[in-house]
Design a protein around this motif. Structure first.
Motif, short mmCIF file in Angstrom:
data_model
loop_
_atom_site.label_atom_id
_atom_site.label_comp_id
_atom_site.label_asym_id
_atom_site.label_seq_id
_atom_site.Cartn_x
_atom_site.Cartn_y
_atom_site.Cartn_z
N GLU A 10 7.89 -21.95 -20.19
CA GLU A 10 6.66 -22.75 -20.16
C GLU A 10 6.23 -23.10 -21.57
O GLU A 10 6.37 -22.29 -22.50
CB GLU A 10 5.55 -21.97 -19.47
N GLY A 11 5.69 -24.30 -21.74
CA GLY A 11 5.18 -24.72 -23.03
C GLY A 11 4.25 -25.91 -22.90
O GLY A 11 3.85 -26.29 -21.81
N HIS A 24 12.95 -38.58 -26.18
CA HIS A 24 13.04 -37.23 -26.71
C HIS A 24 11.68 -36.59 -26.47
O HIS A 24 10.65 -37.10 -26.93
CB HIS A 24 13.38 -37.23 -28.19
N VAL A 25 11.69 -35.48 -25.75
CA VAL A 25 10.47 -34.76 -25.41
C VAL A 25 10.49 -33.43 -26.16
O VAL A 25 11.43 -32.64 -26.01
CB VAL A 25 10.38 -34.51 -23.89
N ARG A 26 9.48 -33.19 -26.99
CA ARG A 26 9.38 -31.94 -27.75
C ARG A 26 8.34 -31.05 -27.08
O ARG A 26 7.21 -31.48 -26.83
CB ARG A 26 8.98 -32.23 -29.19
N ILE A 27 8.76 -29.79 -26.78
CA ILE A 27 7.90 -28.84 -26.09
C ILE A 27 7.73 -27.60 -26.96
O ILE A 27 8.71 -26.97 -27.36
CB ILE A 27 8.51 -28.44 -24.72
N GLY A 31 5.49 -21.20 -30.69
CA GLY A 31 5.97 -21.01 -32.06
C GLY A 31 7.31 -21.65 -32.33
O GLY A 31 7.62 -21.96 -33.46
N ALA A 32 8.11 -21.84 -31.31
CA ALA A 32 9.37 -22.55 -31.43
C ALA A 32 9.24 -23.85 -30.65
O ALA A 32 8.37 -23.99 -29.78
CB ALA A 32 10.52 -21.72 -30.89
N VAL A 33 10.10 -24.81 -30.97
CA VAL A 33 10.05 -26.10 -30.29
C VAL A 33 11.41 -26.39 -29.68
O VAL A 33 12.44 -26.25 -30.33
CB VAL A 33 9.66 -27.24 -31.27
N ILE A 34 11.39 -26.78 -28.41
CA ILE A 34 12.60 -27.22 -27.71
C ILE A 34 12.51 -28.73 -27.55
O ILE A 34 11.46 -29.26 -27.17
CB ILE A 34 12.73 -26.54 -26.34
N THR A 35 13.60 -29.42 -27.87
CA THR A 35 13.65 -30.87 -27.70
C THR A 35 14.64 -31.21 -26.60
O THR A 35 15.76 -30.70 -26.59
CB THR A 35 14.09 -31.57 -29.00
#
Length: 67
Positions: A10-11, A24-27, A31-35
């Motif tokens: 979840e983010g 491109h979706v950045r979540i 503290g970390a980001v998933i693209t």
């Protein structure tokens, strides 16, 4: 939502950058980001907006680790 993937994170959506056919979706997942790269159609169908809660669903046969 019921899915077979074991890795559901979840983010909050930080950014949705639409290209010609792919977004491109950045979540931010704390503290970390998933693209993720998904179709523009998927972005529209999901109604993705900056600030909303979203889930990164990761299903892969291989996970590579580097140091």
């Amino acid at each position: 939502m019921k899915i077979s993937a074991r890795n559901v994170i979840e983010g909050k959506v930080l950014e949705v950058h639409k290209g010609a056919t792919t977004s491109h979706v950045r979540i931010d997942i704390g503290g970390a980001v998933i693209t993720s790269s998904i179709t523009n159609e998927a972005v529209d169908e999901l109604g993705l907006k900056v600030g909303q809660t979203a889930y990164a669903v990761i299903k892969a046969s291989d996970v590579m680790v580097g140091v």
